[in-house]
Design an enzyme around this catalytic site. Structure first.
Site, short mmCIF file in Angstrom:
data_model
loop_
_atom_site.label_atom_id
_atom_site.label_comp_id
_atom_site.label_asym_id
_atom_site.label_seq_id
_atom_site.Cartn_x
_atom_site.Cartn_y
_atom_site.Cartn_z
N TRP A 37 0.81 -1.22 0.00
CA TRP A 37 0.00 0.00 0.00
C TRP A 37 0.84 1.27 0.00
O TRP A 37 0.32 2.36 -0.22
CB TRP A 37 -0.92 0.03 1.24
CG TRP A 37 -0.19 -0.26 2.52
CD1 TRP A 37 -0.11 -1.47 3.14
CD2 TRP A 37 0.60 0.65 3.29
NE1 TRP A 37 0.69 -1.37 4.26
CE2 TRP A 37 1.15 -0.08 4.37
CE3 TRP A 37 0.91 2.01 3.18
CZ2 TRP A 37 1.98 0.49 5.34
CZ3 TRP A 37 1.75 2.58 4.13
CH2 TRP A 37 2.28 1.83 5.18
N ASN A 38 2.15 1.16 0.31
CA ASN A 38 2.88 2.41 0.58
C ASN A 38 3.20 3.23 -0.68
O ASN A 38 3.30 4.45 -0.61
CB ASN A 38 4.12 2.16 1.44
CG ASN A 38 5.13 1.27 0.80
OD1 ASN A 38 4.83 0.56 -0.15
ND2 ASN A 38 6.35 1.30 1.31
N ARG A 50 6.60 -0.74 -11.52
CA ARG A 50 7.93 -1.34 -11.55
C ARG A 50 7.87 -2.81 -11.97
O ARG A 50 8.88 -3.39 -12.37
CB ARG A 50 8.50 -1.22 -10.13
CG ARG A 50 9.96 -1.15 -10.02
CD ARG A 50 10.38 -0.53 -8.71
NE ARG A 50 10.21 -1.42 -7.59
CZ ARG A 50 10.67 -1.17 -6.36
NH1 ARG A 50 11.33 -0.05 -6.13
NH2 ARG A 50 10.49 -2.00 -5.37
N LYS A 89 -2.37 -8.10 -7.93
CA LYS A 89 -3.22 -7.88 -6.76
C LYS A 89 -2.63 -6.74 -5.94
O LYS A 89 -1.61 -6.89 -5.28
CB LYS A 89 -3.27 -9.14 -5.88
CG LYS A 89 -4.37 -9.05 -4.84
CD LYS A 89 -4.07 -9.79 -3.56
CE LYS A 89 -3.17 -9.06 -2.63
NZ LYS A 89 -3.66 -7.78 -2.11
N ALA A 141 -2.64 -3.86 -2.83
CA ALA A 141 -3.00 -3.96 -1.41
C ALA A 141 -4.47 -3.60 -1.23
O ALA A 141 -4.99 -2.70 -1.91
CB ALA A 141 -2.13 -3.03 -0.59
N GLU A 172 10.80 -8.20 -3.30
CA GLU A 172 11.25 -6.89 -2.80
C GLU A 172 10.67 -6.76 -1.41
O GLU A 172 9.49 -6.47 -1.26
CB GLU A 172 10.75 -5.78 -3.73
CG GLU A 172 11.31 -5.82 -5.13
CD GLU A 172 12.78 -5.45 -5.19
OE1 GLU A 172 13.32 -4.95 -4.20
OE2 GLU A 172 13.39 -5.68 -6.26
N LEU A 173 11.49 -6.99 -0.40
CA LEU A 173 10.96 -7.16 0.96
C LEU A 173 11.34 -5.99 1.87
O LEU A 173 11.70 -4.91 1.42
CB LEU A 173 11.41 -8.51 1.51
CG LEU A 173 11.11 -9.70 0.58
CD1 LEU A 173 11.62 -11.01 1.16
CD2 LEU A 173 9.63 -9.81 0.26
N ARG A 175 10.68 10.81 3.38
CA ARG A 175 9.98 10.50 2.13
C ARG A 175 8.85 9.53 2.48
O ARG A 175 9.04 8.57 3.22
CB ARG A 175 10.96 9.86 1.15
CG ARG A 175 10.34 9.39 -0.13
CD ARG A 175 11.45 9.03 -1.13
NE ARG A 175 10.88 8.49 -2.35
CZ ARG A 175 11.04 7.22 -2.74
NH1 ARG A 175 11.75 6.38 -2.04
NH2 ARG A 175 10.50 6.82 -3.87
N SER A 218 16.12 5.54 -5.20
CA SER A 218 15.14 5.02 -6.16
C SER A 218 15.25 5.75 -7.49
O SER A 218 15.14 6.98 -7.53
CB SER A 218 13.73 5.20 -5.61
OG SER A 218 13.65 4.66 -4.32
P1 NAP Z 1 2.45 -6.91 3.38
O1 NAP Z 1 1.54 -7.03 4.53
O2 NAP Z 1 3.50 -7.96 3.20
O3 NAP Z 1 1.49 -6.86 2.09
C1 NAP Z 1 1.99 -6.69 0.80
C2 NAP Z 1 1.01 -7.29 -0.19
O4 NAP Z 1 0.92 -8.70 0.04
C3 NAP Z 1 -0.41 -6.75 -0.06
O5 NAP Z 1 -0.98 -6.70 -1.34
C4 NAP Z 1 -1.08 -7.81 0.79
O6 NAP Z 1 -2.47 -7.87 0.64
C5 NAP Z 1 -0.43 -9.06 0.22
N1 NAP Z 1 -0.51 -10.22 1.10
C6 NAP Z 1 -0.56 -10.25 2.45
N2 NAP Z 1 -0.62 -11.53 2.87
C7 NAP Z 1 -0.61 -12.31 1.76
C8 NAP Z 1 -0.65 -13.71 1.53
N3 NAP Z 1 -0.71 -14.58 2.53
N4 NAP Z 1 -0.62 -14.16 0.26
C9 NAP Z 1 -0.55 -13.31 -0.77
N5 NAP Z 1 -0.51 -11.96 -0.62
C10 NAP Z 1 -0.53 -11.47 0.63
O7 NAP Z 1 3.20 -5.54 3.34
P2 NAP Z 1 2.59 -4.08 3.48
O8 NAP Z 1 2.33 -3.83 4.92
O9 NAP Z 1 1.50 -3.87 2.51
O10 NAP Z 1 3.82 -3.19 2.98
C11 NAP Z 1 4.85 -2.81 3.80
C12 NAP Z 1 6.06 -3.71 3.61
O11 NAP Z 1 6.46 -3.69 2.25
C13 NAP Z 1 7.25 -3.23 4.41
O12 NAP Z 1 7.90 -4.32 5.01
C14 NAP Z 1 8.14 -2.60 3.34
O13 NAP Z 1 9.50 -2.56 3.67
C15 NAP Z 1 7.87 -3.48 2.17
N6 NAP Z 1 8.22 -2.80 0.92
C16 NAP Z 1 9.32 -3.22 0.25
C17 NAP Z 1 9.71 -2.57 -0.91
C18 NAP Z 1 10.93 -3.01 -1.66
O14 NAP Z 1 11.05 -2.63 -2.82
N7 NAP Z 1 11.84 -3.76 -1.07
C19 NAP Z 1 8.95 -1.51 -1.40
C20 NAP Z 1 7.82 -1.10 -0.69
C21 NAP Z 1 7.46 -1.77 0.47
P3 NAP Z 1 -3.41 -7.09 1.69
O15 NAP Z 1 -3.24 -5.67 1.41
O16 NAP Z 1 -4.76 -7.56 1.41
O17 NAP Z 1 -2.93 -7.48 3.06
#
Ligand code: NAP
Length: 485
Positions: free
Chosen positions: A158-159, A167, A182, A184, A258-259, A286, A449
């Site tokens: 979502w961020n 990307r 899919k 968020a 990308e975690l 940011r 980025s």
């Molecule tokens: P998240 O909870 O891991 O969710 C990311 C996506 O995965 C959402 O679309 C979410 O859907 C989905 N998801 C959750 N559980 C799932 C499952 N069991 N199976 C399949 N899909 C599933 O992360 P977030 O809170 O949205 O984002 C924040 C995280 O993203 C942070 O850790 C951040 O560092 C990381 N991030 C990394 C990068 C990078 O490039 N390395 C860039 C941006 C963000 P729902 O929305 O329905 O839960």
């Protein structure tokens, strides 16, 4: 520029499958909330596993024809997408701010960043090269070809509601892959709008399919295990990423991950402090601190700590917190109450362990999920926020004495996405850059980025790279033909 109501009303709210907008199988919907007020903006379709399967069916059906589409044509669709996004940046930015919360100026920045992925991959689509090699024994020849991997599953957080999708979609389209994306559940609107815009840009039916759902695992796991998808690209948390890698093992699915991050930012005693403070503000603030690249731990040489901390505190105190649609606002709300409470807990834990708040430190007033921009001094390395992603506007400062100590502290994490360092000494800059365990280094700058550069992490920050000249490789298979003369 349209009004808030107009941009929401103009946004599609159904699933996009096989080029058609369709309601969810059982007619279910999910509410999209404005994090600045807690009010519902609109309802979008809440896909079931059957809808997910229909989306994959559509991607599979479109794959062969799409792979055979001339690269120039694929590139021109991407180029038109870039142009349409640029023309409509104001409305797209407002829509993003409404669902995600960041100030409109930052949303505009993200729209420009996302659009740039389409421009970049429009140019890459026509540069998919192969090879010709003489076999070492001289008797045969090798032809090397790079072909689309096939239907892809893309999952985004979502961020950055537009850029994280762009990307992935950009290189997948350029390579000739079809996909199911899919977004968020909290920020589906930017992606639905993008699908509409790509259709206008000429993307054929079935190439891009969008499913929005409150049941991410229930919808995506069967697709990951289905066997027809050939690639999974995920951006999100390390904990979900780990789970998806396990699921992907079933079909030996190629994955890009990308975690999470836990970026250190090092300020050496010889740093240009103007640059260091500017860089720290950018790296920290940011996206309101809700970025995987956010400076999570700021390590400053003790000789410059006092000056650096007072200048950073002055800048952080001057930031205006408020609804992202209001003029002059620098910091919007956090995404939800859970995230706001997590930030408050991490700050409370650091203070209980001896950290001193120099500004902020608590939840800000208002209906939305606001947190005050915060600087914490004397943060001990045992504080939880040294290990966990804060994802909020909190800058924790810790002093160091030697380069070795700084590098040791910086690397003391399971994450390895990005590190920042500030020094005017070229030898030190290169030496420390080599020693930092990270996929990316910001050297005397607080942002890394760039669509033209390879973005990605090491250790538990992920696998693979997005963007740059290598970004398209994630969507291409290398095949070689052994030729007998
Ligand atoms: P998240 O909870 O891991 O969710 C990311 C996506 O995965 C959402 O679309 C979410 O859907 C989905 N998801 C959750 N559980 C799932 C499952 N069991 N199976 C399949 N899909 C599933 O992360 P977030 O809170 O949205 O984002 C924040 C995280 O993203 C942070 O850790 C951040 O560092 C990381 N991030 C990394 C990068 C990078 O490039 N390395 C860039 C941006 C963000 P729902 O929305 O329905 O839960």
């Amino acid at each position: 520029m349209s009004s808030e109501r107009e941009v929401v009303e103009a946004c599609p709210t159904e699933l996009f499958i096989g080029g058609k907008w369709v309601a969810a199988d059982g007619g279910e919907t999910l509410a999209v909330e404005d994090p600045a007020t807690g009010a519902t903006l609109c309802d979008v379709a809440d896909a079931s596993p059957a809808d997910g399967k229909a989306a994959l069916d559509a991607a599979v059906a479109a794959q062969a024809e799409w792979a055979a589409t001339p690269p120039r044509e694929r590139g021109e669709i991407l180029r038109r997408t870039y142009e349409l996004m640029t023309e409509r940046a104001d409305d797209l930015a407002l829509l993003m701010t409404l669902e995600m919360g960041k100030p409109v100026a930052e949303s505009k920045g993200e729209i420009a960043y996302a659009a740039e992925f389409f421009r970049w991959f429009a140019e890459e689509a026509v540069r998919i090269e192969g090879g010709y090699q003489i076999a070492p024994n001289g008797s045969g020849r090798f032809l090397l070809m790079r072909q689309p991997v096939g239907p892809c599953l893309l999952i985004t957080p979502w961020n950055f509601p537009a850029a994280m999708g762009a990307r992935k979609i950009g290189p997948a389209v350029a390579a000739g892959c079809t996909m199911v994306i899919k977004p968020a559940a909290q920020t589906p609107l930017s992606m639905l709008k993008l699908a509409e815009l790509m259709t206008e840009a000429g993307l054929p039916a079935g190439v891009l399919n969008v499913v929005t759902t409150n049941d991410a695992g229930g919808v995506m796991e069967p697709l990951i295990r289905d066997g027809r998808a050939r690639k999974l690209s995920f951006t999100g948390s390390t904990s979900v990423g780990r789970k998806l890698i396990e699921q992907a093992a079933d079909q030996v699915l190629r994955t890009s991950m990308e975690l999470g991050g836990n970026a250190p930012l090092l300020v050496f005693e010889d740093a240009d402090l103007d640059k260091a403070v500017d860089g720290a503000m950018l790296a920290k603030m940011r996206n309101g601190g809700e970025a995987c690249t956010s400076a999570n731990r700021i390590y400053v040489h003790s000789a410059v700590m006092e000056e650096f901390s007072s200048r950073l505190t002055e800048r952080m105190t001057a930031l205006k917190v408020g609804r992202g649609t209001e003029a002059g606002v620098d910091v919007g709300p956090l995404i939800d109450g859970k995230q706001r409470d997590k930030v408050a807990d991490l700050v409370a834990d650091a203070i209980a362990q001896g950290a001193r708040p120099l500004t902020g430190g608590s939840v800000a007033e208002g209906n939305g999920y606001f947190f005050q921009p915060t600087v914490l001094a004397d943060v001990p390395v045992t504080a939880r926020l040294q290990k966990e992603e804060i994802f909020g506007p909190v800058a924790p400062l810790t002093a160091f004495e030697t380069e070795d100590e700084a590098v040791r502290m910086a690397n003391d994490t399971e994450f390895g996405l990005v590190s920042y360092l500030f020094t005017k000494d070229l030898s030190r800059a290169l030496r420390v850059s080599e020693r930092l365990e990270a996929g990316m280094i910001g050297l005397n700058q607080g942002i890394v980025s760039n669509p033209a550069a390879p973005f990605g992490g090491v250790k538990q920050s992920g696998l693979g790279r997005e963007g740059g000249t290598v970004g398209i490789d994630e969507y291409l298979e290398l095949k070689y033909v052994a030729v007998s003369l």
